[in-house]
Design a protein around this motif. Structure first.
Motif, mmCIF file in Angstrom:
data_model
loop_
_atom_site.group_PDB
_atom_site.id
_atom_site.type_symbol
_atom_site.label_atom_id
_atom_site.label_comp_id
_atom_site.label_asym_id
_atom_site.label_seq_id
_atom_site.Cartn_x
_atom_site.Cartn_y
_atom_site.Cartn_z
ATOM 1 N N PHE A 183 0.864 -1.173 0.000
ATOM 2 C CA PHE A 183 0.000 0.000 0.000
ATOM 3 C C PHE A 183 0.904 1.228 0.000
ATOM 4 N N ALA A 184 0.654 2.150 -0.919
ATOM 5 C CA ALA A 184 1.494 3.338 -1.009
ATOM 6 C C ALA A 184 0.649 4.554 -1.343
ATOM 7 N N PHE A 185 1.101 5.722 -0.851
ATOM 8 C CA PHE A 185 0.476 7.004 -1.156
ATOM 9 C C PHE A 185 1.581 7.955 -1.615
ATOM 10 N N ILE A 186 1.336 8.630 -2.747
ATOM 11 C CA ILE A 186 2.318 9.601 -3.233
ATOM 12 C C ILE A 186 1.662 10.979 -3.308
ATOM 13 N N ASP A 187 2.471 11.992 -3.106
ATOM 14 C CA ASP A 187 2.015 13.371 -3.227
ATOM 15 C C ASP A 187 2.010 13.760 -4.707
ATOM 16 N N ASP A 188 0.876 14.242 -5.207
ATOM 17 C CA ASP A 188 0.736 14.487 -6.635
ATOM 18 C C ASP A 188 1.667 15.585 -7.131
ATOM 19 N N HIS A 189 1.898 16.608 -6.335
ATOM 20 C CA HIS A 189 2.721 17.738 -6.775
ATOM 21 C C HIS A 189 4.196 17.375 -6.845
ATOM 22 N N SER A 190 4.695 16.679 -5.827
ATOM 23 C CA SER A 190 6.141 16.430 -5.738
ATOM 24 C C SER A 190 6.544 15.017 -6.151
ATOM 25 N N ARG A 191 5.591 14.078 -6.217
ATOM 26 C CA ARG A 191 5.828 12.646 -6.457
ATOM 27 C C ARG A 191 6.528 11.986 -5.274
ATOM 28 N N ILE A 262 0.934 7.204 -9.802
ATOM 29 C CA ILE A 262 1.257 6.114 -8.878
ATOM 30 C C ILE A 262 1.491 4.810 -9.634
ATOM 31 N N GLU A 263 0.841 4.635 -10.775
ATOM 32 C CA GLU A 263 1.126 3.452 -11.590
ATOM 33 C C GLU A 263 2.553 3.513 -12.120
ATOM 34 N N ARG A 264 2.999 4.717 -12.479
ATOM 35 C CA ARG A 264 4.393 4.888 -12.920
ATOM 36 C C ARG A 264 5.355 4.604 -11.764
ATOM 37 N N PHE A 265 4.997 5.019 -10.559
ATOM 38 C CA PHE A 265 5.829 4.728 -9.388
ATOM 39 C C PHE A 265 5.911 3.230 -9.144
ATOM 40 N N PHE A 266 4.804 2.514 -9.290
ATOM 41 C CA PHE A 266 4.819 1.067 -9.088
ATOM 42 C C PHE A 266 5.700 0.368 -10.126
ATOM 43 N N ARG A 267 5.720 0.886 -11.344
ATOM 44 C CA ARG A 267 6.631 0.306 -12.343
ATOM 45 C C ARG A 267 8.083 0.509 -11.914
ATOM 46 N N THR A 268 8.368 1.661 -11.315
ATOM 47 C CA THR A 268 9.713 1.907 -10.801
ATOM 48 C C THR A 268 10.038 0.948 -9.661
ATOM 49 N N VAL A 269 9.078 0.703 -8.785
ATOM 50 C CA VAL A 269 9.284 -0.244 -7.684
ATOM 51 C C VAL A 269 9.618 -1.625 -8.231
ATOM 52 N N ASN A 270 8.857 -2.062 -9.219
ATOM 53 C CA ASN A 270 9.104 -3.395 -9.788
ATOM 54 C C ASN A 270 10.443 -3.460 -10.513
ATOM 55 N N GLY A 271 10.819 -2.363 -11.183
ATOM 56 C CA GLY A 271 12.044 -2.365 -11.969
ATOM 57 C C GLY A 271 13.305 -2.166 -11.161
ATOM 58 N N GLU A 272 13.188 -1.576 -9.956
ATOM 59 C CA GLU A 272 14.389 -1.271 -9.185
ATOM 60 C C GLU A 272 14.443 -1.955 -7.820
ATOM 61 N N PHE A 273 13.293 -2.294 -7.245
ATOM 62 C CA PHE A 273 13.302 -2.874 -5.893
ATOM 63 C C PHE A 273 12.953 -4.362 -5.902
ATOM 64 N N THR A 274 11.751 -4.696 -6.351
ATOM 65 C CA THR A 274 11.338 -6.107 -6.276
ATOM 66 C C THR A 274 12.159 -6.998 -7.195
ATOM 67 N N VAL A 275 12.740 -6.410 -8.264
ATOM 68 C CA VAL A 275 13.563 -7.217 -9.155
ATOM 69 C C VAL A 275 14.808 -7.740 -8.452
ATOM 70 N N GLU A 276 15.199 -7.107 -7.353
ATOM 71 C CA GLU A 276 16.397 -7.516 -6.631
ATOM 72 C C GLU A 276 16.098 -8.533 -5.534
ATOM 73 N N ILE A 277 14.844 -8.948 -5.425
ATOM 74 C CA ILE A 277 14.456 -9.919 -4.401
ATOM 75 C C ILE A 277 14.384 -11.306 -5.021
ATOM 76 N N ALA A 278 14.991 -12.282 -4.370
ATOM 77 C CA ALA A 278 14.969 -13.655 -4.882
ATOM 78 C C ALA A 278 13.545 -14.184 -4.871
ATOM 79 N N SER A 279 13.125 -14.787 -5.992
ATOM 80 C CA SER A 279 11.764 -15.302 -6.097
ATOM 81 C C SER A 279 11.752 -16.798 -5.850
ATOM 82 N N GLU A 280 10.537 -17.326 -5.745
ATOM 83 C CA GLU A 280 10.389 -18.769 -5.518
ATOM 84 C C GLU A 280 10.764 -19.590 -6.738
ATOM 85 N N HIS A 281 10.952 -18.915 -7.902
ATOM 86 C CA HIS A 281 11.303 -19.634 -9.126
ATOM 87 C C HIS A 281 12.820 -19.779 -9.287
#
Length: 463
Positions: A183-191, A262-281
């Motif tokens: 769950f995340a909240f971003i400020d629209d003016h500053s991101r 916020i959808e753009r922020f979530f793409r950043t999260v997936n591309g920079e944060f979750t991609v570095e986490i080892a998955s079950e695969h």
């Protein structure tokens, strides 16, 4: 729960929804900092526009009504805007609406006027044409004859920090075999990311875990913009925003305006944060042990990387742009605690008790027969505040407690109670007792030795 109780609960919920609709409509115009001329201009604009009421109908509200709601808000707060449950009931019987819907589905080309004529011929009475038209719009029964045009969305950005926050949920990787949600909240003016929390469920409890610290640390925004997910339309969130003076706005289904950031922020999260986490695969990455580590690492990434990097659209670092509008007023601890409590309404029985999710409580005997509001922490049902018409009426004393938390208040790690055991090894006891008996058994033969045999005679020996 009986049919009467279900109907009463539905009436109460409808009354609260009407109160929230009125509050969100007059919130800006009721601002005490406005001059009389500014307020008049806002009220005239509200009266000239159409608004979507809790039933999904497009309605116009007269200026006289808006002025009355503003006065009621100033005198009694949010509770003064909530009508009595009886007044909140629709006047047209549900059976008539069901018949009207069937007539429309039978022939979609029938207009509201035609359906009204058929109803009147069949029943001798029918609601007016406008009522039927609103019902058809609300239920999606209006036939669209014109070709659907592709909507074009323009760019929007809030003028200042804390004017608008946008919230959403992201489905994340699995930790210890369980799926995670952000769950995340971003400020629209500053991101800037004003609030965030990883959890194992996409529910109101995890949403509160992200929003409440954000309000305590970053201040109270003017608007919060969310979608229609179950956690974001829960009555708890509506109550919290109303108590803190926040205007909660839901995006219309299929209309994504304002959600791109916020959808753009979530793409950043997936591309920079979750991609570095080892998955079950078996992908290479960091092994995350638990949610505490997940949230700690995410906070470090937000503060050290995302907040300090120049944003491609604003050409400024998100945190620096948000800080340009500081300081922001933050709610007091007591106001924040009150906003994040949950509440439910119950009737006081003749015994002076109320029931809540299997628990029974004793209240003031003078409240017998009255409907009261029970305000509580969802994780602690042993302490309930009692209110009548918005006024404090003491506390509810626990009488019979079968559960300590609300059914929706599920912890991150379900507590598994150990199986009851006495620690007694019955077969082992029998085995040890038998061994003891064998070792202590009296050898009666040893107590009475055999008599000496007589000596043989010489003659026998010799023979």
């Amino acid at each position: 729960m009986s049919k009467h109780d279900n109907e009463q609960t539905a009436r109460l919920e409808r009354a609260r929804q009407i109160g929230l609709f009125r509050y969100m409509l007059i919130r800006e115009a009721a601002d005490a900092s406005l001059t009389g001329r500014q307020r008049g201009a806002l009220v005239r604009k509200l009266a000239a526009d159409e608004h979507t009421d809790p039933d999904g109908r497009r309605v116009r509200i007269s200026r006289w009504t808006l002025d009355r709601w503003i006065l009621e808000w100033r005198q009694g707060g949010f509770d003064a805007l909530v009508p009595s449950p009886r007044q909140a009931q629709p006047r047209t019987p549900s059976e008539v609406f069901e018949l009207a819907s069937a007539l429309k589905k039978e022939n979609p080309e029938r207009t509201a006027a035609q359906v009204r004529r058929i109803l009147k011929a069949q029943l001798g009475w029918a609601p007016d044409e406008r009522t039927l038209q609103r019902m058809f719009h609300r239920t999606g029964l209006v036939s669209l004859r014109a070709p659907k045009q592709t909507a074009v969305f323009g760019r929007f950005e809030a003028d200042r920090p804390n004017e608008l926050w946008t919230g959403d949920a992201l489905h994340g990787p699995r930790i210890d075999g369980r799926k995670t949600y952000l769950f995340a909240f971003i400020d629209d003016h500053s991101r800037a990311v004003v609030g965030h929390r990883w959890g194992f469920a996409e529910d109101t409890v995890r949403l509160a875990a992200a929003l409440r610290p954000a309000l305590a640390a970053r201040g109270v925004p003017q608007y919060i913009y969310v979608d229609n997910g179950s956690a974001f339309v829960d009555s708890w969130l509506l109550r919290a925003c109303a108590k803190l003076g926040i205007k909660l706005v839901h995006s219309a289904p299929g209309r994504p305006e304002g959600r791109g950031k916020i959808e753009r922020f979530f793409r950043t999260v997936n591309g920079e944060f979750t991609v570095e986490i080892a998955s079950e695969h078996g992908e290479v990455g960091r092994e995350i042990k638990d949610l505490a580590e997940m949230n700690r690492l995410f906070t470090a990434w937000v503060e050290q990387v995302y907040h300090r990097r120049e944003h491609s659209e604003t050409q400024a670092a998100p945190l620096a742009r948000w800080m340009a509008g500081a300081p922001f007023p933050v709610p007091s601890a007591s106001d924040l605690a009150e906003a994040f409590r949950w509440s439910e309404h119950r009737n006081v029985a003749k015994t002076g008790t109320v029931s809540l999710h299997g628990n029974r409580y004793q209240v003031d005997p003078q409240l017998v027969g009255r409907k009261v509001e029970l305000v509580f922490d969802p994780f602690d049902l042993t302490f309930l505040q009692v209110r009548v018409d918005g006024q404090d009426a003491g506390t509810a004393l626990p009488f019979q407690i079968s559960r300590n938390s609300h059914p929706k208040a599920r912890p991150e790690i379900p507590t598994e109670l150990p199986k009851p055991t006495t620690g007694i090894d019955y077969l082992g006891l029998i085995d040890r007792a038998h061994a003891t008996d064998l070792s202590n058994k009296v050898n009666y033969a040893a107590l009475h030795p055999e008599p000496a045999r007589p000596a043989r005679s010489a003659s026998l020996t010799e023979g």
